[in-house]
Write a protein that holds these residues in place. Structure first.
Motif, PDB file in Angstrom:
ATOM      1  N   GLY A   1       4.789  61.417 -31.730  1.00 58.28           N
ATOM      2  CA  GLY A   1       5.463  61.665 -33.006  1.00 58.28           C
ATOM      3  C   GLY A   1       5.718  63.132 -33.259  1.00 58.28           C
ATOM      4  N   GLN A   2       6.119  63.452 -34.477  1.00 53.92           N
ATOM      5  CA  GLN A   2       6.403  64.839 -34.832  1.00 53.92           C
ATOM      6  C   GLN A   2       5.741  65.197 -36.156  1.00 53.92           C
TER       7      GLN A   2
ATOM      8  N   ILE B   1       5.944  67.039 -39.791  1.00 52.24           N
ATOM      9  CA  ILE B   1       6.902  67.438 -40.820  1.00 52.24           C
ATOM     10  C   ILE B   1       6.184  68.393 -41.777  1.00 52.24           C
TER      11      ILE B   1
ATOM     12  N   LEU C   1       5.463  61.810 -38.412  1.00 51.61           N
ATOM     13  CA  LEU C   1       6.472  60.760 -38.284  1.00 51.61           C
ATOM     14  C   LEU C   1       6.332  60.134 -36.907  1.00 51.61           C
TER      15      LEU C   1
ATOM     16  N   GLU D   1       9.955  56.266 -34.081  1.00 50.63           N
ATOM     17  CA  GLU D   1      11.347  56.700 -34.230  1.00 50.63           C
ATOM     18  C   GLU D   1      11.681  57.113 -35.662  1.00 50.63           C
ATOM     19  N   GLY D   2      10.702  57.744 -36.305  1.00 49.79           N
ATOM     20  CA  GLY D   2      10.931  58.272 -37.640  1.00 49.79           C
ATOM     21  C   GLY D   2      10.855  57.260 -38.763  1.00 49.79           C
ATOM     22  N   LYS D   3      10.454  56.030 -38.458  1.00 49.36           N
ATOM     23  CA  LYS D   3      10.417  55.000 -39.493  1.00 49.36           C
ATOM     24  C   LYS D   3       9.063  54.877 -40.185  1.00 49.36           C
TER      25      LYS D   3
ATOM     26  N   LEU E   1      12.822  60.930 -46.403  1.00 44.35           N
ATOM     27  CA  LEU E   1      13.243  60.791 -45.009  1.00 44.35           C
ATOM     28  C   LEU E   1      13.630  59.351 -44.655  1.00 44.35           C
TER      29      LEU E   1
ATOM     30  N   ILE F   1      11.999  56.502 -44.669  1.00 37.94           N
ATOM     31  CA  ILE F   1      11.060  55.742 -43.836  1.00 37.94           C
ATOM     32  C   ILE F   1      10.907  54.326 -44.397  1.00 37.94           C
TER      33      ILE F   1
END
Length: 378
Positions: free
Chosen positions: A60-61, A63, A82, A85-87, A127, A129
């Motif tokens: 993940g990443q 934020i 996140l 896939e950012g969800k 974002l 989500i």
């Protein structure tokens, strides 16, 4: 054929993140068996390290965001994760309102607030989500999540119709709850609470009496805080028709568990079970020969929702040997491990052990792997 090891430790408090512990364990194994296959799965139980563990395990990443700290005048730089896939957003309440953010002399649960946690939730909603997982460990607050709810648009009004002040010491001033401004996007998002405690909101086993002292509460303050939580829960029940003060985990993070259930319709789960699901640990253990886990301390409390016990339960399903490593090994009952290894030499101080934990973990793993016939564990 090389052996396959799943490495699934929690963080070692004050010394190593779960990811760093994985690295130390892998070095220890590969010092003996360079061709060993090591599958690293950094773990957590909803407390410290949950965000980093899930980011690491799922690619993940982070934020970055600025939010209100434990005291209303503080602004702090922090982050949430996140994944998927950012969800899915992973939020650790302690990243905004944790006990480590205040010096002992500053800690006062009459004043501390979860406002920053609500601001992180709002930033995640921005974002687009579809799911939020919130870890509740390590808080310095006792406001039943009122600050969090305010950040998401809830108004708490006093007898004069003015906004009630922030903090656990002011909950008794709340006479009316206005939900008209509550962020409508919450209805489209699944929110899961990852908790490693099962305390109710109020009473002798509740948030104020059990966790208040470590947050700076005196005995008199604990009584005030508990009374205020009861008052707040009464107002919620009378005006919103919701009574979840006795649900296990409602008292987590100074009652943030309660506030999230009331104002965001969150569902509470065992933190380690949630992390096990998110990391797909079972799939990885199924292909392993051996499982290595651990954390700073393993004792009789480990079986009450702590990471090593959760890992051991998954390994048991597949009949895989589990070896646990810990800085401190306390009184134990049957926890389902093949073996538990203390990593610290007996003569060293705790300060030295914490400062050199990575080295001692690597050495303990290497010595164990070098001296033990793993086939005997099967």
């Amino acid at each position: 054929m090389p052996k396959t090891f799943v490495l699934a430790p929690d963080s070692f408090k004050e010394s190593m993140t779960a990811e760093q512990a994985c690295q130390a364990i892998q070095r220890g194994i590969q010092n003996v068996y360079p061709d060993a296959v090591c599958i690293s799965v950094p773990m957590a139980d909803g407390g410290e390290g949950t965000v980093d563990a899930l980011i690491a395990a799922q690619g993940g990443q982070k934020i970055e965001c600025e939010v209100t700290g434990p005291l209303a005048w503080q602004k702090i730089q922090t982050y949430f994760g996140l994944v998927e896939e950012g969800k899915t957003a992973i939020i650790e309440m302690a990243k905004a309102n944790g006990i480590h953010l205040l010096e002992p002399a500053q800690r006062n649960p009459l004043l501390t607030t979860t406002l920053g946690t609500g601001e992180m939730i709002k930033a995640a909603l921005d974002l687009a989500i579809s799911k939020i997982i919130i870890g509740l460990g390590g808080s310095v607050t006792n406001d039943a999540g009122a600050g969090m709810a305010q950040a998401l648009g809830v108004k708490f009004l006093d007898a004069t119709g003015c906004d009630a002040a922030l903090g656990g010491g002011q909950l008794d001033q709340i006479k009316k709850i206005d939900l008209s401004g509550l962020d409508a996007r919450l209805k489209q998002v699944e929110i899961l609470i990852a908790s490693d405690v099962n305390n109710p909101l109020c009473g002798a086993n509740g948030a104020s009496y059990v966790f208040g002292p470590q947050k700076g509460a005196t005995s008199e303050m604990m009584k005030t805080l508990d009374n205020n939580l009861n008052h707040f829960a009464d107002v919620v029940e009378q005006q919103l028709g919701i009574d979840c003060r006795e649900i296990a985990g409602a008292g987590a993070a100074g009652g943030l568990g309660f506030g999230l259930m009331v104002f965001t319709d969150a569902k509470i789960r065992s933190g380690v079970e949630l992390v096990i699901e998110q990391t797909k640990l079972a799939d990885k253990i199924a292909q392993a020969d051996y499982v290595l886990t651990g954390e700073g301390k393993i004792d009789f409390q480990t079986k009450f929702g702590k990471t090593p016990f959760g890992v051991a339960q998954v390994a048991k399903q597949f009949n895989k040997p589990v070896i646990a490593f810990a800085g401190v090994v306390g009184e134990l009952y049957d926890l389902g491990f093949s073996q538990i290894i203390g990593i610290n030499p007996p003569e060293i101080s705790m300060e030295h052990a914490i400062a050199h934990a990575s080295m001692y973990l690597e050495e303990a793993v290497e010595q164990y792997v070098r001296n033990y016939n793993f086939n005997e564990l099967i």
